[in-house]
Design a protein around this motif. Structure first.
Motif, short mmCIF file in Angstrom:
data_model
loop_
_atom_site.label_atom_id
_atom_site.label_comp_id
_atom_site.label_asym_id
_atom_site.label_seq_id
_atom_site.Cartn_x
_atom_site.Cartn_y
_atom_site.Cartn_z
N ARG A 167 0.84 -1.19 0.00
CA ARG A 167 0.00 0.00 0.00
C ARG A 167 0.88 1.25 0.00
NH1 ARG A 167 -1.50 2.37 5.46
NH2 ARG A 167 -2.43 4.30 4.81
N ASP A 168 1.91 1.23 0.83
CA ASP A 168 2.80 2.38 0.91
C ASP A 168 3.68 2.49 -0.34
OD1 ASP A 168 3.74 4.59 2.33
OD2 ASP A 168 5.52 3.48 2.97
N LEU A 169 4.16 1.34 -0.82
CA LEU A 169 5.08 1.37 -1.97
C LEU A 169 4.38 1.80 -3.25
CD1 LEU A 169 7.12 -1.86 -1.18
CD2 LEU A 169 7.86 0.52 -0.95
N ARG A 170 3.11 1.44 -3.38
CA ARG A 170 2.36 1.82 -4.59
C ARG A 170 2.24 3.33 -4.70
NH1 ARG A 170 -1.65 -3.00 -4.34
NH2 ARG A 170 -0.91 -4.17 -6.13
N VAL A 191 0.23 -3.64 10.47
CA VAL A 191 0.25 -2.24 10.06
C VAL A 191 1.63 -1.64 10.31
CG1 VAL A 191 -0.71 0.05 10.54
CG2 VAL A 191 -2.22 -1.91 10.32
N VAL A 192 2.23 -1.99 11.47
CA VAL A 192 3.56 -1.47 11.78
C VAL A 192 4.61 -2.18 10.94
CG1 VAL A 192 5.13 -0.88 13.63
CG2 VAL A 192 2.71 -1.09 14.12
N LEU A 193 4.50 -3.50 10.84
CA LEU A 193 5.45 -4.27 10.05
C LEU A 193 5.46 -3.79 8.59
CD1 LEU A 193 7.44 -6.65 9.80
CD2 LEU A 193 5.50 -8.14 9.36
N GLY A 194 4.28 -3.49 8.08
CA GLY A 194 4.17 -3.02 6.70
C GLY A 194 4.93 -1.72 6.50
N ARG A 195 4.78 -0.80 7.45
CA ARG A 195 5.47 0.49 7.36
C ARG A 195 6.98 0.31 7.42
NH1 ARG A 195 3.77 5.08 5.16
NH2 ARG A 195 1.58 5.29 5.66
N THR A 196 7.45 -0.48 8.39
CA THR A 196 8.89 -0.62 8.54
C THR A 196 9.48 -1.36 7.33
OG1 THR A 196 8.52 -2.59 9.89
CG2 THR A 196 8.90 -0.56 11.07
N THR A 197 8.69 -2.25 6.74
CA THR A 197 9.17 -2.97 5.55
C THR A 197 9.26 -2.03 4.35
OG1 THR A 197 8.08 -4.95 6.36
CG2 THR A 197 8.76 -4.96 4.06
N SER A 198 8.23 -1.20 4.16
CA SER A 198 8.26 -0.31 3.00
C SER A 198 9.39 0.71 3.17
CB SER A 198 6.92 0.38 2.79
OG SER A 198 6.62 1.23 3.85
N ASP A 199 9.72 1.03 4.42
CA ASP A 199 10.85 1.92 4.68
C ASP A 199 12.17 1.35 4.15
OD1 ASP A 199 9.84 4.12 5.80
OD2 ASP A 199 10.82 3.87 7.74
N ILE A 200 12.36 0.03 4.33
CA ILE A 200 13.61 -0.56 3.85
C ILE A 200 13.68 -0.43 2.34
CG2 ILE A 200 15.07 -2.61 3.82
CD1 ILE A 200 13.63 -3.78 5.95
N VAL A 201 12.56 -0.65 1.67
CA VAL A 201 12.56 -0.57 0.22
C VAL A 201 12.90 0.85 -0.22
CG1 VAL A 201 11.21 -0.92 -1.86
CG2 VAL A 201 10.91 -2.46 0.09
N ALA A 250 12.41 8.17 9.69
CA ALA A 250 11.39 9.16 10.08
C ALA A 250 10.12 9.00 9.24
CB ALA A 250 11.95 10.57 9.93
N ASN A 251 10.25 8.42 8.04
CA ASN A 251 9.06 8.14 7.22
C ASN A 251 8.05 7.31 7.98
OD1 ASN A 251 9.91 9.40 4.86
ND2 ASN A 251 11.15 7.62 4.28
N THR A 252 8.55 6.36 8.77
CA THR A 252 7.65 5.50 9.53
C THR A 252 6.90 6.30 10.58
OG1 THR A 252 8.98 3.51 9.18
CG2 THR A 252 7.55 3.54 11.11
N THR A 253 7.62 7.20 11.28
CA THR A 253 6.97 8.03 12.29
C THR A 253 5.84 8.84 11.67
OG1 THR A 253 9.10 8.24 13.40
CG2 THR A 253 7.37 9.75 14.09
N VAL A 254 6.16 9.53 10.58
CA VAL A 254 5.17 10.41 9.96
C VAL A 254 4.04 9.58 9.35
CG1 VAL A 254 4.80 12.16 8.20
CG2 VAL A 254 6.91 12.16 9.52
N GLY A 255 4.40 8.48 8.68
CA GLY A 255 3.38 7.65 8.04
C GLY A 255 2.38 7.09 9.03
#
Lengths: 319, 279
Positions: free
Chosen positions: B31-34, B118-128, B90-95
């Motif tokens: 969802r975040d990466l799209r 929901v949290v795992l998804g954010r931290t994963t998209s951050d790595i990408v 910081a993207n994760t914090t704001v997201g």
């Protein structure tokens, strides 16, 4: 007929504010219950508890005969929720939103893909299916939001003020969709501030004020309780308000409400348009001059006024 | 009309419970990466800032900070990589703070999905995101004279270590994000802890230039050991050797720090997420 949603003695407090104060309600399977009340009455809090987003401080809630507190995940499999704030992602397309929700319901991908197409077609969103939601109108967004809550074909649907903020046309469209769902056997609990919405959609209405159910019944029963229709008179001058009230006393079925600012006198009546002629006749023979006169259906304000003795104003924000 | 291969009733896929956590996490990450290709402004600012940093440090401080056994630019790049990945979290914090103010979180919470997703998804998209930024930085570095001296496999290992560290930091960032009342506060609070983390380290200057007490802090800062480990793997100058375990065994200490951060902040963030309610 078994009970799809039941609540007993529901209490929820936020600090000093009591949002729910011993709410009881039952929704039989396959019916629509309208939870009617002003802002801050506790409607949203109740829906959030039923939909497992909040836990009650006291009381028991069963949805599809499952204890919401004990097995929330089991409840989540059989419900759909459309909240007041769009539960969809702005940057995803309509189709992507639906497929995301389907995936999170743990449904098979092939099935979800098919279901998404079906819903997009049903909600007239086929052309917009591959556009990000940012480009959608308010009505389209609400429809997609509703579609998202229907992906897993839930037996029980919660709609929290589904048409608030919509234009009249979109509102009618959404009503038609909800009516279709009900015809298919979905149990619906909907909250609304509008009596006409509850009137059109709900089998049963619970009027809620300050966290408690203050009246329950079909819309006809409720309207009878508030005294049927209203005759509303706009006086030409302020000093005739009292005389108008006196003249209308013969046809009134309850006490009149006078609003000096608007120069209006409102009286509850029964008997339809004939009453309007009667009202004109008595006012004319008393020699009173009017700017306007109308017969109208009772509004939520009227229901509130007669049930609680106070107007349906937002009591406490933050439900 | 429904095609015959699809049944009218919903069919549920089956997998073990932990499998669902990854499945759901990946859906949320997608969802975040799209969003990334659809909001090009994100890229513009995510990329332009680290590139400016490289150019500023390389040309402004390049002559002023001497580094034993090589050029400052060679020394600098691992530090810039680490700083960029740090700030990327910081993207994760704001997201997450943004999600908290929106109805989408109510949707997620009403679904029978894994509560860590929901949290795992954010931290994963951050790595990408981090990886993509890193690739741009690597080419910027190569352009200003930075080189990989120990071969590609070791360089890949260095990048992998940094991304793992970034993943661990994202869980701290997530935990912070879940306490934020709105995105404005998250924009500040999401960055504030990253300044000391990235600057109080060996990222931009060798550790022996610090006063003694500050040197100890910088030495035990896990980011310093990640940077040192990367410099060693890239074959870049590392500056004069200093002290204890974090700097003598930088790779081991980095991994240990990541694991400890994850062990503490994954449960904290997931618990906070479960308790937070959008409105």
């Amino acid at each position: 007929m078994s009970t799809a949603i039941s609540a007993r003695g529901l209490v929820k407090r936020y600090g000093a504010v009591t949002a729910l104060d011993g709410l009881d309600l039952d929704v039989p399977e396959g019916t629509v219950l309208g939870l009617l009340g002003p802002n801050g009455a506790g409607k949203t809090t109740a829906v959030r508890i039923f939909a497992t987003l909040l836990t009650a401080d006291a009381g028991e809630v069963r949805v599809a005969d499952i204890d919401v507190r004990r097995e929330p995940n089991k409840v989540r499999r059989v419900i759909g929720l459309t909240g007041q704030y769009a539960g969809v992602d702005e940057n995803l397309t309509g189709r992507e939103n639906l497929e995301m929700v389907g995936g999170l319901y743990h449904l098979e991908r092939q099935w979800v893909r098919h279901r998404a197409s079906e819903l997009l077609e049903r909600f007239a969103l086929v052309e917009a299916a591959n556009r990000p939601l940012k480009t959608y109108s308010g009505g389209m967004r609400r429809r997609l939001d509703l579609a998202a809550s229907l992906v897993a074909k839930p037996a029980i649907l919660f709609l929290d003020e589904p048409t608030t903020g919509l234009d009249p046309r979109s509102r009618l469209d959404l009503w038609a969709v909800i009516e279709d769902l009900v015809a298919e056997g979905t149990t619906v609990l909907l909250t609304t501030q509008y009596l006409d919405e509850a009137d059109r959609l709900a089998d049963d209405i619970v009027v809620i004020d300050q966290g408690r159910a203050i009246a329950q019944g079909s819309s006809d029963e409720l309207k009878d309780r508030v005294g049927g229709d209203r005759v509303e008179v706009v006086a030409r001058s302020m000093d005739q308000l009292a005389d108008i009230e006196k003249a209308l006393a013969s046809i009134a079925r309850g006490s009149a409400v006078i609003d000096p600012d608007q120069r209006t006198v409102v009286v509850p009546v029964t008997g339809g348009t004939g009453t309007l002629l009667e009202a004109l006749r008595v006012l004319d023979s008393a020699g009173l001059h009017l700017d306007d006169i109308a017969l109208r259906r009772p509004t939520l304000d009227d229901v509130f006024l007669s049930l609680t003795g106070h107007a349906a104003q937002a009591s406490q924000e933050g439900s | 009309m429904t095609s015959p291969s699809v049944s009218a009733e919903p069919t549920r896929a089956r997998r073990p419970l932990w499998g669902w956590a990854f499945h759901d996490g990946w859906i949320v990450a997608l969802r975040d990466l799209r969003k990334l290709p659809r909001v090009p402004e994100i890229w513009f600012f995510a990329l332009i800032q680290p590139v400016i940093f490289v150019l500023l440090f390389a040309f402004v401080f390049g002559g002023a900070i001497p580094v034993e056994g090589g050029s400052y630019r060679e020394f600098l790049m691992a530090g810039i990589f680490a700083q960029t990945i740090g700030f990327n979290s910081a993207n994760t914090t704001v997201g997450l703070a943004d999600d908290l103010t929106k109805g989408i979180l109510d949707r997620f919470r009403s679904l029978p999905m894994s509560s860590s997703a929901v949290v795992l998804g954010r931290t994963t998209s951050d790595i990408v995101r981090g990886l993509i930024t890193l690739i741009v930085l690597i080419f910027t570095g190569l352009a200003v004279g930075w080189r990989i001296h120990n071969g590609l496999p070791k360089a890949v290992l260095a990048v992998a270590l940094l991304l793992f560290f970034g993943f661990a930091l994202s869980w701290i960032a997530a935990w912070i994000g879940l306490y934020m009342p709105n995105t404005e506060v998250a924009n500040t609070a999401g960055l504030i802890w990253l300044f000391p983390l990235t600057f109080l380290s060996n990222s931009f200057v060798p550790l022996d230039t610090y006063p003694a007490w500050l040197q100890t802090i910088a030495e035990w800062n896990p980011l310093s050991s990640v940077v040192l480990a990367m410099r060693q793997l890239f074959g870049n100058p590392v500056g004069p050797p200093v002290g204890g375990f974090p700097q003598t065994q930088p790779f081991a200490y980095s991994l240990l720090a990541c694991v400890v951060i994850l062990l503490v902040f994954v449960p904290l963030a997931v618990r906070k997420y479960r308790r937070s309610s959008a409105r």
